[in-house]
Design a protein around this motif. Sequence first.
Motif, mmCIF file in Angstrom:
data_model
loop_
_atom_site.group_PDB
_atom_site.id
_atom_site.type_symbol
_atom_site.label_atom_id
_atom_site.label_comp_id
_atom_site.label_asym_id
_atom_site.label_seq_id
_atom_site.Cartn_x
_atom_site.Cartn_y
_atom_site.Cartn_z
ATOM 1 N N GLU A 118 0.848 -1.197 0.000
ATOM 2 C CA GLU A 118 0.000 0.000 0.000
ATOM 3 C C GLU A 118 0.881 1.243 0.000
ATOM 4 O OE1 GLU A 118 -2.167 0.775 3.687
ATOM 5 O OE2 GLU A 118 -0.764 -0.550 4.708
ATOM 6 N N SER A 119 0.295 2.321 -0.471
ATOM 7 C CA SER A 119 0.978 3.612 -0.465
ATOM 8 C C SER A 119 -0.021 4.662 0.013
ATOM 9 C CB SER A 119 1.483 3.951 -1.870
ATOM 10 O OG SER A 119 0.379 4.159 -2.732
ATOM 11 N N ASP A 120 0.394 5.903 0.036
ATOM 12 C CA ASP A 120 -0.522 6.976 0.446
ATOM 13 C C ASP A 120 -1.705 7.082 -0.512
ATOM 14 O OD1 ASP A 120 1.107 7.547 2.593
ATOM 15 O OD2 ASP A 120 2.193 9.138 1.551
ATOM 16 N N ASP A 121 -1.504 6.649 -1.770
ATOM 17 C CA ASP A 121 -2.550 6.754 -2.792
ATOM 18 C C ASP A 121 -3.376 5.482 -2.953
ATOM 19 O OD1 ASP A 121 -1.540 9.286 -3.382
ATOM 20 O OD2 ASP A 121 -0.114 8.464 -4.824
ATOM 21 N N ASP A 122 -2.962 4.394 -2.320
ATOM 22 C CA ASP A 122 -3.594 3.107 -2.549
ATOM 23 C C ASP A 122 -3.807 2.345 -1.255
ATOM 24 O OD1 ASP A 122 -4.611 1.953 -4.801
ATOM 25 O OD2 ASP A 122 -2.687 1.319 -5.613
ATOM 26 N N ALA A 123 -5.060 2.028 -0.945
ATOM 27 C CA ALA A 123 -5.391 1.264 0.259
ATOM 28 C C ALA A 123 -5.364 -0.236 -0.073
ATOM 29 C CB ALA A 123 -6.773 1.666 0.752
#
Length: 135
Positions: A118-123
Amino acid sequence: MTVSFRVFGVAQPQGSARAFMAGGRPVITSSNKNLGDWRRLVADCAQKYARMHEGPLWVQLEFVMPAPKSLPKKRRGRYVEKRPDIDKLQRACLDALTGVMWHDDAQVADIWARKVYESDDDAPGVLVRLGEMPL
């Protein structure tokens, strides 16, 4: 026709099946207790696009896995090389979509999958794309 949808949650692997006899009848269970909930969630999210496709299909699955707290920020959004195995994640999704998007997951003739942190843009969850292959 191409279908695309997201399922938010922690993707669960299919796991290994276990069989035993109970009362003279065979019982088959999965080693993953969370598998049923995950498969229901995938099937429920697919209901909006439900259509029993005929013939060969292509499927793309992008699994976004939870990042451990110890994961450096620069690794977020990068590929996961740890468990669960990608083939077991695929099997759980394909089985969940059987009876919703296709009659049998044997119709999937081409599959592409990857798993990333996960990243800040992707849960966490899975992005599913599928379509009919030309005959």
